[in-house]
Design an enzyme around this catalytic site. Structure first.
Site, PDB file in Angstrom:
ATOM      1  N   LYS A  11       0.855  -1.192   0.000  1.00 12.92           N
ATOM      2  CA  LYS A  11       0.000   0.000   0.000  1.00 12.92           C
ATOM      3  C   LYS A  11       0.883   1.231   0.000  1.00 12.92           C
ATOM      4  CE  LYS A  11       0.718   1.357   4.516  1.00 12.92           C
ATOM      5  NZ  LYS A  11       1.387   2.613   4.922  1.00 12.92           N
ATOM      6  N   ASP A 136      -3.291  -1.023  10.493  1.00 11.35           N
ATOM      7  CA  ASP A 136      -3.492  -1.025   9.041  1.00 11.35           C
ATOM      8  C   ASP A 136      -4.139  -2.303   8.519  1.00 11.35           C
ATOM      9  OD1 ASP A 136      -2.403   1.475   8.849  1.00 11.35           O
ATOM     10  OD2 ASP A 136      -0.482   0.835   8.013  1.00 11.35           O
TER      11      ASP A 136
END
Length: 282
Positions: A11, A136
């Site tokens: 990401k 996350d």
């Protein structure tokens, strides 16, 4: 089907604003997560032995500290089969680089074993379990490009045009805890307006990290030759957005030998989710 191979994608935080620090120590923030079509690879196979086995590129991390193992353990109370699981990791993302490697590995593990062990948990429940493993992890379980707000738990899907990125890891490990507890970290950025523009954003951690880790500043300056450069999350990886694969490859080809890097295209849906959907249709 008793085996499944999925990507654990990288990401990028395209920006990271810190709005305030709460009384409990957590930070109110706003950040835009997007996924890349590049990441670690995990293969999951049911085994006749009851235990959870993790092998491959585990970097000698003790089993009890391994996020892959912890994710599998979190699903044990929900398993509906007798078999154990063997998980093999092929590591491609730099550890401690800020591209979500460990969190992504954990999320992909939750998604895969939920199917193989017939746990029948919703993505919302998997995200809830994932939050216990790391802030996350729910983003990767959710699997969509998203604006995260609050302490990162409020996710609003966002659709972005696909772009190419060159991501550079300057071979330093940034301590997220050190950054978020530092007195010089800005904590008063105004919240986004309803009609915000990506061009009016920044990474609030960047100035501090550049002072604490000069190699990160060196990387950001080097990337400026090719376009506006940014750091992802609390670092250490830095990136530049490019118009094509060829342009990204040219940047990577000129990368100094003392740094690592990769090129990838952004995706609005996590590759892990696409692969899992295709597997379920088989």
């Amino acid at each position: 089907m008793t085996a499944l191979t999925l990507m654990a994608p990288a990401k990028l935080n395209l920006f990271l604003h810190i709005n305030a620090q709460r009384d409990d120590g957590y930070h109110e923030l706003e950040t835009l997560f997007t996924f890349l079509d590049f990441g670690d690879e995990l293969t999951f196979a049911l085994s006749n032995e009851p235990e959870i086995l993790v092998k491959g590129d585990t970097a000698d991390i003790p089993l009890e500290d391994n996020l892959i193992y912890k994710a599998a353990m979190a699903l044990q109370p929900f398993k509906q089969v007798e078999q154990g699981i063997c998980i093999e990791l092929s590591k491609k993302l730099p550890m401690g680089g800020g591209v979500g490697g460990g969190s992504s590995d954990a999320a992909t593990t939750l998604l895969a074993i939920n199917q193989l062990w017939k746990c029948n948990l919703s993505n919302e429940k998997l995200a809830e379990l994932g939050l216990e493993l790391g802030a996350d992890v729910p983003v990767f379980v959710n699997g969509k490009t998203a604006l995260a707000q609050g302490v990162g738990e409020q996710l609003t899907p966002v659709t972005l045009p696909q772009r190419w990125f060159c991501v550079v890891f300057p071979n330093v490990h940034v301590s997220t805890a050190k950054v978020f507890t530092h007195p010089n970290l800005p904590r008063d950025t105004n919240k986004l307006s309803q009609h915000w523009e990506l061009s009016n954003t920044r990474n609030d951690c960047e100035a501090l990290v550049k002072k604490l880790y000069p190699e990160v500043e060196k990387t950001l300056v080097w990337l400026l030759k090719y376009g506006p450069s940014r750091m992802t999350g609390t670092g250490a990886c830095c990136f530049v957005e490019l118009d094509s694969m060829d342009a990204a490859q040219r940047v990577l080809s000129s990368l100094p030998s003392y740094w690592q890097g990769f090129i990838a295209q952004s995706t609005n849906i996590s590759t892990a989710h696409v692969q899992l959907d295709n597997w379920l249709k088989m």
